[in-house]
Design a protein around this motif. Structure first.
Motif, PDB file in Angstrom:
ATOM      1  N   SER A  60       0.855  -1.227   0.098  1.00 41.64           N
ATOM      2  CA  SER A  60       0.015   0.130  -0.170  1.00 41.64           C
ATOM      3  C   SER A  60       0.941   1.381  -0.110  1.00 41.64           C
ATOM      4  CB  SER A  60      -0.816   0.063   1.351  1.00 41.64           C
ATOM      5  OG  SER A  60      -1.666   1.073   1.313  1.00 41.64           O
ATOM      6  N   GLU A  61       0.811   2.078  -0.864  1.00 42.16           N
ATOM      7  CA  GLU A  61       1.376   3.446  -1.184  1.00 42.16           C
ATOM      8  C   GLU A  61       2.929   3.017  -1.316  1.00 42.16           C
ATOM      9  OE1 GLU A  61       0.394   6.452   1.939  1.00 42.16           O
ATOM     10  OE2 GLU A  61      -1.570   5.504   2.163  1.00 42.16           O
ATOM     11  N   ARG A  69       4.921   1.305   0.284  1.00 39.71           N
ATOM     12  CA  ARG A  69       5.584   1.601   1.772  1.00 39.71           C
ATOM     13  C   ARG A  69       5.641   0.362   2.585  1.00 39.71           C
ATOM     14  NH1 ARG A  69       6.125   6.826   3.620  1.00 39.71           N
ATOM     15  NH2 ARG A  69       5.196   6.254   5.785  1.00 39.71           N
TER      16      ARG A  69
END
Length: 174
Positions: free
Chosen positions: A75-76, A78
């Motif tokens: 997610s993102e 990261r």
């Protein structure tokens, strides 16, 4: 039950006649030895086969590719370094050295986890994402060639089921 074999250092030796009866070790049967030998061969030989095309086409080791790939899928883009170490199958110190090189190349940025400052987050930059996207076709081709294509659909399901049963995951990542 079939004959059992002593397996010192994974080499089969026939049981010694009149051996010490106090030996409580449950030695491997021929079928068990075949399963174990197959697994250890996969664990030891397959990574090299998967890494060679990555090295040749993208200049990345399998560990480096897995590191970038796992961040890219998060997610993102990261991930906590501890989770990334588990996913890429490496120690935190090994991962830290690789991520340091990635930071120098502008592929990854590290920062304290805003939710818990005891952890460090690795974030993939746009240029790091471009690297993993460019390397992915070489990786997918070798995964198909050495793992998926030789297997039937039933074999692939069995492999996934077996892998799920054998998976070992640190408690804090469960």
């Amino acid at each position: 039950m079939g004959a059992r074999y002593r397996v010192p250092m994974a080499i089969t030796a026939t049981p010694e006649p009149g051996g010490d009866s106090s030996d409580e070790t449950l030695w491997l049967t021929a079928d068990e030895k075949e399963a174990w030998t197959g697994l250890v061969s996969l664990v030891l030989l397959l990574p090299g086969r998967l890494e060679s095309p990555l090295q040749h086409e993208a200049g990345l080791t399998l560990f480096e590719y897995l590191t970038l790939s796992h961040i890219s899928e998060a997610s993102e883009r990261r991930l906590r370094m501890s989770e990334l170490a588990y996913l890429a199958n490496g120690s935190l110190s090994r991962l830290s050295n690789v991520v340091k090189r990635f930071e120098q190349r502008g592929w990854v940025e590290r920062s304290p986890d805003p939710e818990d400052g005891r952890y460090t987050i690795a974030a993939l930059t746009d240029s790091g994402y471009e690297v993993v996207v460019a390397a992915a076709p070489a990786h997918v081709r070798s995964v198909r060639q050495f793992v998926l294509d030789p297997l039937t659909a039933t074999d692939r399901k069995a492999l996934a089921r077996i892998a799920a049963k054998l998976r070992i995951r640190p408690v804090d990542l469960a």
